[in-house]
Design a protein around this motif. Structure first.
Motif, short mmCIF file in Angstrom:
data_model
loop_
_atom_site.label_atom_id
_atom_site.label_comp_id
_atom_site.label_asym_id
_atom_site.label_seq_id
_atom_site.Cartn_x
_atom_site.Cartn_y
_atom_site.Cartn_z
N SER A 198 0.98 -0.91 -0.14
CA SER A 198 -0.19 -0.01 -0.42
C SER A 198 0.70 1.46 0.37
N ASP A 199 0.45 2.07 -0.03
CA ASP A 199 1.15 3.65 -0.07
C ASP A 199 2.11 3.89 1.73
N SER A 200 1.31 3.57 2.65
CA SER A 200 1.22 3.74 3.55
C SER A 200 2.82 2.31 4.27
N CYS A 249 4.27 -2.12 3.66
CA CYS A 249 4.15 -3.53 2.62
C CYS A 249 4.05 -4.39 3.81
N TYR A 308 6.69 2.52 6.83
CA TYR A 308 7.91 3.83 6.08
C TYR A 308 7.37 5.12 6.33
N SER A 348 9.94 5.29 -6.13
CA SER A 348 9.07 6.29 -5.30
C SER A 348 8.01 4.96 -5.19
N VAL A 349 7.18 5.08 -3.95
CA VAL A 349 6.46 4.18 -3.42
C VAL A 349 5.51 3.40 -3.86
N SER A 350 5.33 4.18 -5.48
CA SER A 350 4.63 3.52 -6.50
C SER A 350 5.23 2.29 -7.14
N ASP A 351 6.47 2.15 -7.13
CA ASP A 351 7.69 1.01 -7.97
C ASP A 351 7.07 0.04 -7.07
N LYS A 384 5.20 -3.29 -6.51
CA LYS A 384 3.87 -3.91 -6.40
C LYS A 384 4.90 -5.53 -5.86
N THR A 411 8.48 -7.81 -6.01
CA THR A 411 9.50 -6.71 -5.76
C THR A 411 10.46 -7.16 -4.99
#
Length: 169
Positions: free
Chosen positions: A77-79, A81, A112, A136-139, A141, A144
Motif C-alpha cells: 500500500s502507500d503506507s 507493505c 514507511y 517512489s512508493v508506486s514502484d 508491487k 518486488t
C-alpha cells in the motif's frame, strides 16, 4: 513467462550472493571490510538521521549486508507493505518463499516513515556493482525484491527509513 523470468532473476541473484564470499570471522561475526557499515540492525542506519547514503555504482553485496531486511513483497500500500524475508539456510544459501507459499508467521510488516527514501538498485550479476537511481512508493508491487533499512519494533514489524528496489541485470 514473466513469472519464469522473475524467478530466474531471483535465483541468479541468490546465487551471486551465495558465491560472493560472505564469510564468518574468527569471533563468529560477519566479515566486514567496509568501515562505514555495521551488521548490527539496530544501528546500521543511524547515519544521517536514520538514512543510509549509498553512492552510485556501489558494491551490491555491501547494499545487501547493510540492510536490516531483504525480501519479496507479498502485499503493498502507500503506507507500507508485507515482505516475505529472505532466509539463510547456511552461509552459502539464501531462500525466499515462492509466490503463494509465503508463511504469515515469518512475514514482516513494513511501515514507511514519512520521510522514507525510495531508490532502485540495478545490480550487475557479473561485476556485483549496483547502479542507484531514484524511485517512489508506486514502484513497489507484488513480488518486488526489496532491501529495507530501518528499525525493528519487534520480529514482525519494521519501520523503514529507506527502501531499495533490487533488480539484477
Amino acid at each position: 513467462m514473466k513469472y519464469t523470468k522473475f524467478m530466474k532473476g531471483i535465483l541468479i541473484g541468490m546465487c551471486v550472493l551465495a558465491l560472493s564470499g560472505c564469510g564468518v570471522s574468527e569471533d563468529g561475526g560477519s566479515k566486514n571490510t567496509d568501515n562505514n557499515t555495521t551488521n548490527d540492525s539496530t544501528v546500521n542506519n543511524s547515519k544521517d538521521n536514520g538514512t543510509l547514503n549509498v553512492p552510485d555504482n556501489t558494491d551490491g553485496d555491501n547494499l545487501i549486508r547493510s540492510s536490516a531486511l531483504q525480501g519479496s513483497v507479498v502485499e503493498f500500500s502507500d503506507s507500507g507493505c508485507t515482505v516475505s524475508p529472505v532466509t539463510n539456510e547456511d552461509e552459502n544459501t539464501a531462500v525466499v518463499a515462492a509466490p503463494g507459499n509465503e508463511n504469515d508467521e515469518t512475514n514482516v510488516n513494513i511501515s514507511y516513515k514519512t520521510d522514507c527514501i525510495f531508490q532502485k538498485a540495478n545490480i550487475n550479476i557479473t561485476t556485483g556493482k549496483a547502479s542507484i537511481s531514484d524511485a517512489s512508493v508506486s514502484d513497489i508491487k507484488k513480488q518486488t525484491s526489496l532491501l529495507i533499512y530501518g528499525d525493528f519494533e519487534d520480529t514482525q514489524n519494521l519501520t523503514a527509513t529507506k527502501i531499495i528496489i533490487v533488480r539484477y541485470e
